[in-house]
Write an enzyme that holds these catalytic residues in place. Structure first.
Site, PDB file in Angstrom:
ATOM      1  N   GLU A   1      66.352  11.743  -8.406  1.00  0.00           N
ATOM      2  CA  GLU A   1      66.880  12.901  -9.129  1.00  0.00           C
ATOM      3  C   GLU A   1      67.787  12.392 -10.244  1.00  0.00           C
ATOM      4  OE1 GLU A   1      69.760  16.798  -8.303  1.00  0.00           O
ATOM      5  OE2 GLU A   1      69.240  15.437  -6.665  1.00  0.00           O
TER       6      GLU A   1
ATOM      7  N   ASP B   1      78.765  20.723  -9.073  1.00  0.00           N
ATOM      8  CA  ASP B   1      79.032  19.294  -8.993  1.00  0.00           C
ATOM      9  C   ASP B   1      80.466  19.024  -8.559  1.00  0.00           C
ATOM     10  OD1 ASP B   1      76.452  18.581 -10.092  1.00  0.00           O
ATOM     11  OD2 ASP B   1      77.228  19.318 -12.001  1.00  0.00           O
TER      12      ASP B   1
END
Length: 266
Positions: free
Chosen positions: A49, A60
């Site tokens: 990824e 995140d």
């Protein structure tokens, strides 16, 4: 290049769980991105990824946010990321997934983004922030250009919504082990196995689990019921630890960590 479906078919035949490390494109530089891809495959990763840096974090955690910020401060361009992937693709045979905010895709133009991503060597897009009402038409457009679509399902997502999201996933379902942001954790939720098994009654796609995965024990714990383990913050932390050592040293560090993660499940 093998597609995601072939990857999971091969993993199931071996009774193996797939490992999907995450690296932020352009951190600390594009040379490191190019060095890490073959190193991760050689270490046993099944899929990689690649995060496209974005200024406004979606889910995140701080370590990935910092890596994205440093990459953007270097005036990183989308065209440079695509060119780096394209120039490295011949040395990597496993699928590459772009984790990208839909706002980046929208600004670039959906068709143009997909064409350039496919040409660079990406196999699919993970779209963490695409509103569900828009996802149907976007998924069709992305898939029509030969890219898989992956969307996220959280523990708090309702069963009806889970079915809808899973139906739009052509590659795999990205299941969040916990609601919140990415980051390393010492233990996984006790109800994770039950949640994954329930999700498998609602869809026929492979299910990969992310958020909080960081140890060989976590990967081994997931192996009996999940199709893949996604490891992000813990990989990036090792990149940060070797930030000033150069691309080869960073690639070695993430490769060694990948082998460590798989040591209890193979």
């Amino acid at each position: 290049m093998p597609k995601l479906q072939d990857t999971f078919t091969n993993l199931h035949a071996k009774n193996h769980i797939g490992l999907m490390p995450f690296i932020p494109a352009g951190y600390p530089d594009l040379e490191t991105t190019a060095a890490c891809l073959p190193a991760l495959e050689h270490a046993g990763a099944s899929i990689i990824e690649i995060g496209i840096p974005f200024s406004d974090p979606i889910a995140d955690g701080p370590i990935i946010q910092e890596a994205f910020t440093k990459a953007l401060l270097r005036k990183l361009k989308l065209a440079d990321i695509f060119q780096t992937i394209k120039s490295t693709r011949s040395s990597v045979s496993i699928p590459l997934m772009a984790m990208v905010s839909y706002s980046i895709v929208f600004r670039h133009g959906l068709d143009r983004f997909c064409t350039e991503a496919k040409d660079a060597g990406f196999d699919g897009l993970i779209l963490p922030d695409l509103p569900l009402p828009e996802s149907e038409s976007v998924a069709k457009s992305v898939q029509s250009q030969g890219l898989d679509t992956i969307f996220l399902i959280a523990p708090t997502t309702s069963p009806e919504r889970r079915k809808h999201i899973a139906r739009l996933c052509s590659g795999f379902v990205y299941y969040l082990s916990i609601a919140g942001i990415t980051g390393e954790r010492t233990t996984l939720p006790q109800n994770l196995e039950a949640n994954i098994k329930n999700l498998k009654t609602l869809c026929d796609r492979p299910i990969c689990v992310g958020f909080g995965i960081s140890t060989p024990q976590h990967v081994a714990q997931l192996a009996p019921f999940a199709d893949g383990a996604i490891v992000g913050s813990a990989v990036v932390r090792r990149m940060v630890q070797h930030e000033n050592a150069g691309p080869a040293a960073i690639a070695t560090a993430v490769g060694d960590y990948t082998r460590e993660l798989l040591s209890s499940s193979r």
